[in-house]
Design a protein around this motif. Structure first.
Motif, PDB file in Angstrom:
ATOM      1  N   THR A 210     -19.333  23.073 -42.328  1.00 60.77           N
ATOM      2  CA  THR A 210     -18.368  24.218 -40.759  1.00 60.77           C
ATOM      3  C   THR A 210     -18.497  22.929 -40.172  1.00 60.77           C
ATOM      4  O   THR A 210     -16.873  22.937 -39.103  1.00 60.77           O
ATOM      5  N   MET A 211     -19.039  22.731 -39.796  1.00 62.49           N
ATOM      6  CA  MET A 211     -19.210  21.950 -38.407  1.00 62.49           C
ATOM      7  C   MET A 211     -18.771  20.366 -38.460  1.00 62.49           C
ATOM      8  O   MET A 211     -17.638  20.294 -37.361  1.00 62.49           O
ATOM      9  N   SER A 212     -18.670  19.855 -39.452  1.00 60.61           N
ATOM     10  CA  SER A 212     -18.237  18.454 -40.219  1.00 60.61           C
ATOM     11  C   SER A 212     -17.355  18.044 -40.048  1.00 60.61           C
ATOM     12  O   SER A 212     -17.043  17.897 -40.039  1.00 60.61           O
ATOM     13  N   ILE A 213     -16.260  19.475 -40.047  1.00 60.12           N
ATOM     14  CA  ILE A 213     -14.842  19.584 -40.445  1.00 60.12           C
ATOM     15  C   ILE A 213     -14.158  19.383 -38.741  1.00 60.12           C
ATOM     16  O   ILE A 213     -13.578  18.662 -39.356  1.00 60.12           O
ATOM     17  N   PHE A 214     -14.889  19.757 -37.899  1.00 57.50           N
ATOM     18  CA  PHE A 214     -14.318  19.858 -36.716  1.00 57.50           C
ATOM     19  C   PHE A 214     -14.550  18.052 -35.813  1.00 57.50           C
ATOM     20  O   PHE A 214     -13.682  17.789 -35.352  1.00 57.50           O
ATOM     21  N   VAL A 215     -15.636  17.009 -36.789  1.00 59.62           N
ATOM     22  CA  VAL A 215     -15.978  16.363 -35.939  1.00 59.62           C
ATOM     23  C   VAL A 215     -16.243  14.522 -36.413  1.00 59.62           C
ATOM     24  O   VAL A 215     -16.203  13.799 -36.663  1.00 59.62           O
ATOM     25  N   THR A 216     -15.499  15.554 -38.137  1.00 59.19           N
ATOM     26  CA  THR A 216     -15.758  13.801 -38.675  1.00 59.19           C
ATOM     27  C   THR A 216     -13.926  13.419 -39.205  1.00 59.19           C
ATOM     28  O   THR A 216     -13.266  13.737 -38.230  1.00 59.19           O
ATOM     29  N   SER A 217     -14.047  12.180 -39.028  1.00 58.23           N
ATOM     30  CA  SER A 217     -13.188  11.446 -39.263  1.00 58.23           C
ATOM     31  C   SER A 217     -11.861  11.053 -40.775  1.00 58.23           C
ATOM     32  O   SER A 217     -13.121  11.058 -41.338  1.00 58.23           O
ATOM     33  N   PRO A 218     -10.983  10.524 -41.393  1.00 52.23           N
ATOM     34  CA  PRO A 218     -10.433  10.049 -42.326  1.00 52.23           C
ATOM     35  C   PRO A 218     -12.162   9.229 -42.592  1.00 52.23           C
ATOM     36  O   PRO A 218     -11.848   8.900 -44.224  1.00 52.23           O
ATOM     37  N   ALA A 219     -12.351   8.248 -42.028  1.00 48.19           N
ATOM     38  CA  ALA A 219     -13.578   7.200 -42.435  1.00 48.19           C
ATOM     39  C   ALA A 219     -14.745   7.972 -42.309  1.00 48.19           C
ATOM     40  O   ALA A 219     -16.102   6.853 -42.965  1.00 48.19           O
ATOM     41  N   THR A 220     -14.958   9.119 -41.798  1.00 44.69           N
ATOM     42  CA  THR A 220     -16.648   9.908 -42.120  1.00 44.69           C
ATOM     43  C   THR A 220     -16.370  10.712 -42.973  1.00 44.69           C
ATOM     44  O   THR A 220     -17.070  12.185 -42.429  1.00 44.69           O
ATOM     45  N   VAL A 221     -15.650  11.145 -43.816  1.00 45.99           N
ATOM     46  CA  VAL A 221     -15.709  12.254 -44.016  1.00 45.99           C
ATOM     47  C   VAL A 221     -16.838  12.522 -44.922  1.00 45.99           C
ATOM     48  O   VAL A 221     -17.104  11.659 -46.288  1.00 45.99           O
ATOM     49  N   THR A 222     -17.673  13.808 -45.304  1.00 45.57           N
ATOM     50  CA  THR A 222     -18.624  13.754 -46.072  1.00 45.57           C
ATOM     51  C   THR A 222     -18.208  14.955 -47.199  1.00 45.57           C
ATOM     52  O   THR A 222     -17.429  15.414 -47.703  1.00 45.57           O
ATOM     53  N   LEU A 223     -19.508  14.614 -48.060  1.00 46.14           N
ATOM     54  CA  LEU A 223     -19.142  15.092 -49.631  1.00 46.14           C
ATOM     55  C   LEU A 223     -18.444  16.679 -49.392  1.00 46.14           C
ATOM     56  O   LEU A 223     -17.789  17.329 -50.150  1.00 46.14           O
ATOM     57  N   PRO A 224     -19.500  17.679 -48.504  1.00 46.87           N
ATOM     58  CA  PRO A 224     -18.476  19.198 -48.866  1.00 46.87           C
ATOM     59  C   PRO A 224     -17.785  18.760 -47.917  1.00 46.87           C
ATOM     60  O   PRO A 224     -16.656  20.063 -48.083  1.00 46.87           O
ATOM     61  N   VAL A 225     -17.353  18.700 -47.416  1.00 44.87           N
ATOM     62  CA  VAL A 225     -15.925  18.500 -46.256  1.00 44.87           C
ATOM     63  C   VAL A 225     -14.797  17.760 -47.226  1.00 44.87           C
ATOM     64  O   VAL A 225     -13.916  18.780 -47.742  1.00 44.87           O
ATOM     65  N   ARG A 226     -15.366  17.147 -48.528  1.00 47.99           N
ATOM     66  CA  ARG A 226     -14.452  16.344 -49.065  1.00 47.99           C
ATOM     67  C   ARG A 226     -13.848  17.683 -50.244  1.00 47.99           C
ATOM     68  O   ARG A 226     -12.581  18.106 -50.708  1.00 47.99           O
ATOM     69  N   MET A 227     -15.363  17.989 -50.120  1.00 47.29           N
ATOM     70  CA  MET A 227     -14.951  19.478 -51.598  1.00 47.29           C
ATOM     71  C   MET A 227     -13.800  20.359 -51.055  1.00 47.29           C
ATOM     72  O   MET A 227     -13.129  20.916 -52.026  1.00 47.29           O
ATOM     73  N   TYR A 228     -13.845  20.852 -49.671  1.00 50.36           N
ATOM     74  CA  TYR A 228     -13.004  22.030 -49.054  1.00 50.36           C
ATOM     75  C   TYR A 228     -11.944  21.027 -49.338  1.00 50.36           C
ATOM     76  O   TYR A 228     -10.817  22.128 -49.669  1.00 50.36           O
ATOM     77  N   MET A 229     -11.411  19.925 -48.938  1.00 50.44           N
ATOM     78  CA  MET A 229     -10.287  20.021 -48.716  1.00 50.44           C
ATOM     79  C   MET A 229      -9.821  19.483 -50.160  1.00 50.44           C
ATOM     80  O   MET A 229      -8.069  19.617 -50.360  1.00 50.44           O
ATOM     81  N   TYR A 230     -10.270  19.253 -51.596  1.00 53.04           N
ATOM     82  CA  TYR A 230     -10.220  19.211 -52.559  1.00 53.04           C
ATOM     83  C   TYR A 230      -9.569  20.678 -53.427  1.00 53.04           C
ATOM     84  O   TYR A 230      -8.356  20.526 -53.807  1.00 53.04           O
ATOM     85  N   ALA A 231     -10.826  21.663 -52.980  1.00 54.79           N
ATOM     86  CA  ALA A 231      -9.913  22.913 -53.255  1.00 54.79           C
ATOM     87  C   ALA A 231      -9.494  23.293 -52.508  1.00 54.79           C
ATOM     88  O   ALA A 231      -9.119  24.711 -53.305  1.00 54.79           O
ATOM     89  N   THR A 232      -8.911  23.339 -51.528  1.00 53.75           N
ATOM     90  CA  THR A 232      -7.724  24.210 -50.612  1.00 53.75           C
ATOM     91  C   THR A 232      -6.129  23.727 -51.754  1.00 53.75           C
ATOM     92  O   THR A 232      -4.722  23.852 -51.801  1.00 53.75           O
ATOM     93  N   GLU A 233      -6.253  22.589 -52.398  1.00 48.85           N
ATOM     94  CA  GLU A 233      -5.311  21.954 -53.314  1.00 48.85           C
ATOM     95  C   GLU A 233      -4.870  22.904 -54.436  1.00 48.85           C
ATOM     96  O   GLU A 233      -4.722  22.758 -55.443  1.00 48.85           O
ATOM     97  N   SER A 234      -6.646  22.386 -55.676  1.00 47.72           N
ATOM     98  CA  SER A 234      -6.493  22.482 -56.625  1.00 47.72           C
ATOM     99  C   SER A 234      -8.313  22.982 -57.155  1.00 47.72           C
ATOM    100  O   SER A 234      -8.823  21.979 -56.973  1.00 47.72           O
ATOM    101  N   ILE A 235      -8.410  24.012 -58.517  1.00 48.18           N
ATOM    102  CA  ILE A 235      -9.624  24.130 -58.569  1.00 48.18           C
ATOM    103  C   ILE A 235      -9.732  23.689 -60.190  1.00 48.18           C
ATOM    104  O   ILE A 235      -8.666  24.187 -61.128  1.00 48.18           O
ATOM    105  N   ASP A 236     -10.920  22.256 -60.729  1.00 47.67           N
ATOM    106  CA  ASP A 236     -11.122  22.759 -61.914  1.00 47.67           C
ATOM    107  C   ASP A 236     -12.814  22.135 -61.592  1.00 47.67           C
ATOM    108  O   ASP A 236     -13.036  21.913 -60.657  1.00 47.67           O
ATOM    109  N   PRO A 237     -12.793  21.913 -63.337  1.00 54.60           N
ATOM    110  CA  PRO A 237     -14.277  21.169 -63.381  1.00 54.60           C
ATOM    111  C   PRO A 237     -14.652  20.287 -62.685  1.00 54.60           C
ATOM    112  O   PRO A 237     -16.127  20.527 -62.502  1.00 54.60           O
TER     113      PRO A 237
END
Length: 272
Positions: A210-237
């Motif tokens: 939750t907090m990381s979404i606001f303070v990350t940049s494209p170069a410092t995206v964390t794994l949970p934030v990446r998962m959140y971004m991916y989940a907004t586009e598609s849900i797969d295994p």
């Protein structure tokens, strides 16, 4: 006397059933996700007719997820270590000394536990813009350390409460310097609590989104934030495979800590 002796036997099965239900409720979602991660299908399917490592291979072939994993790992290691370095002297000051503002300082350290991470994220985003640290890994590290320090502090405080200071005094009376007494006497005795606090800080930092979404940049995206971004586009295994890997990292960290110190000592924050 007879009533007290029969009471544990009468309540024992009920307590065991209740505990089993709670544990099942907590573990069932994790087990389902881990099982789904081995499906060969293109969708989240359960039950699956066969097992496959297809989606785990896909994770390591996805450069964004690999980079985000390393970002999260280094961030969790750094923030957990930094929070521990802050928590140990702070806990010693709070438990051993009486000074003006002691309660205020304690509340300040624990405040991230009661402030919603959404609010923290917005505030830290504004602060990063003011100090010129927007999108930097260093500011993200400080932000995570701020969030996880309360977990470390509480376990270190628990280790120091009831600490027998006569052992320290004996070391000092025998000629040991305060620094040597701290590293050779105090630290080994509170090490289970310190290690447990470090582990909780690591896990919370690694999973923070939750907090990381606001303070990350494209170069410092964390794994949970990446998962959140991916989940907004598609849900797969693929999401299930990443989640299973995160569960594995957490379980491995707890296993190592249990082998080194014992989780029973770590969780109570005490020492024998």
């Amino acid at each position: 006397m007879s009533q007290s002796s029969h009471s544990p036997g009468r309540n024992g099965p009920i307590a065991l059933v209740f505990n089993a239900l709670v544990v099942s409720f907590m573990l069932a979602p994790l087990l389902i996700v881990c099982v789904v991660a081995f499906t060969p299908e293109n969708t989240l399917t359960l039950p699956t007719h066969s097992l496959s490592l297809r989606w785990f291979e896909a994770v390591f072939e996805h450069p964004d997820f690999v980079q985000s994993f390393w970002n999260s790992l280094w961030l969790a290691l750094g923030s957990a270590t930094l929070s521990t370095a802050l928590a140990v002297p702070a806990a010693m000051a709070l438990t051993r000394y009486q000074f003006p503002g002691r309660d205020l300082l304690n509340g300040l350290f624990l405040s991230p536990l009661i402030i919603p991470h959404l609010v923290l994220g917005v505030a830290l985003l504004r602060l990063s813009n003011l100090v010129g640290g927007s999108g930097s890994f260093g500011f993200l590290l400080l932000a995570h350390a701020l969030v996880v320090t309360p977990y470390t502090l509480r376990l270190v405080v628990a280790s120091l409460v009831g600490f027998d200071r006569s052992i320290e005094q004996a070391a000092l009376s025998l000629g040991a310097t305060p620094a040597r007494t701290f590293w050779r006497v105090t630290v080994p005795m509170i090490l289970p609590g310190v290690s447990g606090g470090w582990l909780l800080a690591f896990i919370n930092s690694f999973d923070e989104v939750t907090m990381s979404i606001f303070v990350t940049s494209p170069a410092t995206v964390t794994l949970p934030v990446r998962m959140y971004m991916y989940a907004t586009e598609s849900i797969d295994p693929l999401m299930a495979a990443v989640s299973a890997l995160m569960v594995g990292v957490t379980a491995l960290a707890m296993l190592v800590l249990d082998r080194l110190y014992g989780l029973d000592k770590v969780l109570v924050g005490g020492s024998k």
